[in-house]
Design an enzyme around this catalytic site. Structure first.
Site, short mmCIF file in Angstrom:
data_model
loop_
_atom_site.label_atom_id
_atom_site.label_comp_id
_atom_site.label_asym_id
_atom_site.label_seq_id
_atom_site.Cartn_x
_atom_site.Cartn_y
_atom_site.Cartn_z
N LYS A 1 59.42 43.55 71.24
CA LYS A 1 59.79 42.90 70.42
C LYS A 1 61.33 42.12 70.07
CE LYS A 1 59.41 43.67 65.13
NZ LYS A 1 61.23 43.56 64.38
N THR B 1 61.28 48.00 70.48
CA THR B 1 62.29 46.36 69.53
C THR B 1 63.62 46.81 70.98
OG1 THR B 1 61.78 47.34 67.89
CG2 THR B 1 64.41 46.19 67.70
N SER C 1 57.40 53.18 62.68
CA SER C 1 58.47 52.42 62.93
C SER C 1 59.37 53.96 63.72
CB SER C 1 59.61 52.23 62.16
OG SER C 1 60.82 52.38 62.27
N TYR D 1 63.07 52.46 70.16
CA TYR D 1 64.22 52.24 70.65
C TYR D 1 65.02 53.35 70.79
CZ TYR D 1 65.18 49.93 65.69
OH TYR D 1 64.90 49.15 64.60
N HIS E 1 63.79 39.79 63.57
CA HIS E 1 64.22 41.48 63.18
C HIS E 1 64.13 40.69 61.73
CE1 HIS E 1 64.86 45.22 63.88
NE2 HIS E 1 64.95 44.67 62.77
C1 LIG Z 1 63.01 46.61 55.06
C2 LIG Z 1 62.81 46.14 56.91
C3 LIG Z 1 62.70 46.93 57.13
C4 LIG Z 1 62.45 47.15 59.40
N1 LIG Z 1 62.64 48.23 60.43
C5 LIG Z 1 61.98 47.42 61.37
C6 LIG Z 1 62.11 49.07 62.29
O1 LIG Z 1 62.13 49.74 61.90
N2 LIG Z 1 62.01 48.53 63.59
C7 LIG Z 1 62.26 46.90 63.95
O2 LIG Z 1 61.42 46.90 65.18
N3 LIG Z 1 61.46 46.26 63.37
C8 LIG Z 1 62.24 46.24 61.92
N4 LIG Z 1 61.59 44.54 61.13
C9 LIG Z 1 61.62 43.68 61.38
C10 LIG Z 1 60.11 43.62 61.02
O3 LIG Z 1 59.24 44.58 62.10
C11 LIG Z 1 59.71 42.47 61.45
O4 LIG Z 1 60.55 41.70 62.72
C12 LIG Z 1 60.47 41.71 60.76
O5 LIG Z 1 60.57 41.81 58.79
C13 LIG Z 1 59.57 40.19 59.89
O6 LIG Z 1 59.71 38.85 59.49
P1 LIG Z 1 59.77 38.37 57.90
O7 LIG Z 1 60.47 39.87 56.97
O8 LIG Z 1 60.40 38.15 57.48
O9 LIG Z 1 58.13 38.99 58.26
C14 LIG Z 1 62.39 45.72 59.70
C15 LIG Z 1 62.16 44.46 58.86
C16 LIG Z 1 62.61 45.21 57.17
C17 LIG Z 1 62.60 43.83 55.74
#
Ligand SMILES: Cc1cc2nc3c(=O)[nH]c(=O)nc-3n(C[C@H](O)[C@H](O)[C@H](O)COP(=O)(O)O)c2cc1C
Length: 381
Positions: free
Chosen positions: A254, A158, A109, A132, A278
Site C-alpha cells: 500500500k 504500508t 491498522s 508496518y 496515504h
Molecule cells: C485518520 C486517518 C488515519 C489513517 N491511518 C492509517 C494507518 O494506520 N495505516 C495506513 O496504512 N493508512 C492509514 N491512513 C490512510 C488510509 O488508509 C487511506 O490510504 C487514505 O485515507 C485514503 O484517502 P481518503 O481519506 O481521501 O479516502 C489513514 C488515513 C486517515 C484519514
C-alpha cells in the site's frame, strides 16, 4: 443536523465536525504540509469526463468484484485507518460490522484500537491487516504469525510511511498519542463534553495490535516515538520479498506510486498493490493516485491486482477508477467522518449511499457489470 440529513461526504464531514473535539476532527481532516496533494486527490477526478452509452437494457446491475482473491459485493472497501475508537467509542467494531453488512472488505491498522482477532471472529467478510515494518525482525515474524493464526485474509504492508508526514494541524493542536494538547487544543475538548463523557464511560483506550509487543502504557512510548524508534527506515525490496514468502498468501503493498515500483512488486510475488499517497498525509506534492492509475495498470495490470485510494467521495469517482482498470477502490475519510458522526449507523449509511450511487451511475452509463466499464467511456480534459 442528524444522520438522516447526511446525503454525501460533505454532510457527514459537517456532522463529524460538530461532534468531535477540534484536534480529533483535524487529525482526520488534515494532511501534510500545504495539503496540496490532499485537495488534488479529489480534484483529479474532475479532469475526467464520463461518456455514457444508452439503450443497453440495464434493469439489473452486478457491481461485485473479485480482488486479492476476495469476492466483494461492491468495488469499494474500507481502507485501514488508525485510532478509530477516538473517533467514535465503537471504533473498528462499528466499521467492521458496517463493512460486513455491505459485503465488503475492511482493513485493521497496526495502530487499530480493537484487536484483529476479535474482529475476525465477529465477521466473515474479508479482513485486511495493515502492517508496518519493524527493525526487530523477530517482532515482524511474530506479528505476521499472529495475523495468520487469526485468519486474516490479506496482508497489506504500508510503504509510504518510512517517516512521519508533516501534519501541521496536529502540531498546532498538540494532537498525539498520548495527548499532549496545547491550551487551545484543551479548550476545544472542553467545548465538546459529550465526546469526553463517551471516552471515559467506555473501555480504556488501547492499541491491541501493538500492546503485546510494545509498551505503550502510561506514555512509555508515544506513536511518534514508535515510528522513529521501532520502525525500520532501512526496509528494502529484499526485506519485503522475504515477508511475501513468509506470509505465503494474498500480499499487497500500500503506497506504491511509480511504474518501476509496481513492476518490482509484481516481480517479488505481491498479489496486489494499492496506488496511494496515504490520503495526502505523507508526501505533499505527490501525484494523485487517480492520475497514476492508467500507467500502472498498463504496466502490471495483467499480473497483479491494482487498487487505488485517495480522495474518493462519489460513485462516479469509483466508476472512473474502475474504467481505467482499478480492481477496487479504497476509502478512508469517506467512512471515518460517518463513523465520527454516528458510529455504525453512520458507516452503514455512507456505504449504502455509495452502493446506491454506483448502481444508479452504472445504469446511467449503460453498464450492467463492472467488466463493461472501459476507457472507451472516458475522456480527459
Ligand atoms: C485518520 C486517518 C488515519 C489513517 N491511518 C492509517 C494507518 O494506520 N495505516 C495506513 O496504512 N493508512 C492509514 N491512513 C490512510 C488510509 O488508509 C487511506 O490510504 C487514505 O485515507 C485514503 O484517502 P481518503 O481519506 O481521501 O479516502 C489513514 C488515513 C486517515 C484519514
Amino acid at each position: 443536523m442528524r444522520l438522516r440529513d447526511c446525503h454525501n461526504f460533505h454532510d457527514f464531514r459537517r456532522l463529524a465536525r460538530r461532534r468531535l473535539p477540534g484536534p480529533i476532527f483535524n487529525y482526520i481532516d488534515g494532511a501534510a504540509d500545504d495539503e496540496v496533494t490532499y485537495r488534488r486527490n479529489t480534484a483529479s477526478f474532475e479532469r475526467c469526463d464520463l461518456i455514457p452509452n444508452i439503450l443497453r437494457g440495464v434493469e439489473t446491475v452486478d457491481m461485485s468484484v473479485t480482488v486479492l482473491g476476495q469476492k466483494l459485493a461492491m468495488p469499494v472497501y474500507c481502507s485501514p485507518t488508525a485510532l478509530q475508537r477516538l473517533f467514535h467509542h465503537h471504533g473498528e467494531r462499528a466499521v467492521a460490522a458496517a463493512a460486513a453488512k455491505a459485503g465488503t472488505m475492511f482493513g485493521v491498522s497496526s495502530l487499530g484500537t480493537v484487536g484483529l482477532e476479535e474482529l475476525r471472529k465477529a465477521h466473515k467478510t474479508p479482513q485486511v491487516y495493515q502492517f508496518y515494518f519493524h527493525k526487530d525482525r523477530g517482532l515482524n515474524r511474530a506479528m505476521m504469525q499472529r495475523a495468520k493464526e487469526a485468519g486474516v485474509d490479506v496482508m497489506m504492508l504500508t510503504v509510504d510511511s518510512i517517516t512521519g508526514g508533516n501534519r501541521e494541524r496536529d502540531l498546532r493542536t498538540g494532537f498525539s498519542i498520548p495527548f499532549q494538547l496545547t491550551l487551545g487544543g484543551m479548550l476545544q475538548f472542553a467545548i465538546k463534553p459529550m465526546w469526553g463523557i463517551n471516552y471515559v464511560r467506555h473501555e480504556r483506550f488501547k492499541l491491541p495490535q501493538l500492546d503485546e509487543h510494545v509498551d505503550m502504557s502510561r506514555g512509555a512510548m508515544s506513536i511518534g516515538r514508535y515510528f522513529t524508534e521501532m520502525l525500520d527506515p532501512s526496509m528494502n525490496w529484499n526485506d519485503v520479498a522475504e515477508m511475501v514468502r513468509a506470509w505465503n498468501g494474498q500480499f499487497c503493498l500500500k503506497g506504491v506510486m511509480s511504474v518501476a515500483d509496481a513492476k518490482r512488486a509484481a516481480e517479488i510475488g505481491c498479489t496486489g498493490i494499492v496506488i496511494s499517497n496515504h490520503g495526502g498525509r505523507q508526501l505533499d506534492g505527490s501525484r494523485a493516485p487517480f492520475d497514476q492509475l492508467a500507467e500502472i495498470v498498463d504496466a502490471v495490470g495483467d499480473r497483479i491486482d491494482v487498487l487505488m485510494d485517495g480522495g474518493v467521495q462519489r460513485g462516479t469517482h469509483v466508476l472512473k477508477a474502475l474504467s481505467l482498470g482499478a480492481k477496487a477502490v479504497g476509502v478512508g475519510r469517506f467512512y471515518l467522518f460517518p463513523l465520527a458522526a454516528a458510529g455504525q449507523a453512520g458507516v452503514e449509511r455512507a456505504l449504502s449511499l455509495m452502493r446506491t450511487e454506483i448502481e444508479r451511475d452504472m445504469k446511467l452509463m449503460g453498464c450492467t457489470s463492472v467488466s463493461q466499464l472501459s476507457r472507451d467511456n472516458l475522456r480527459f480534459r
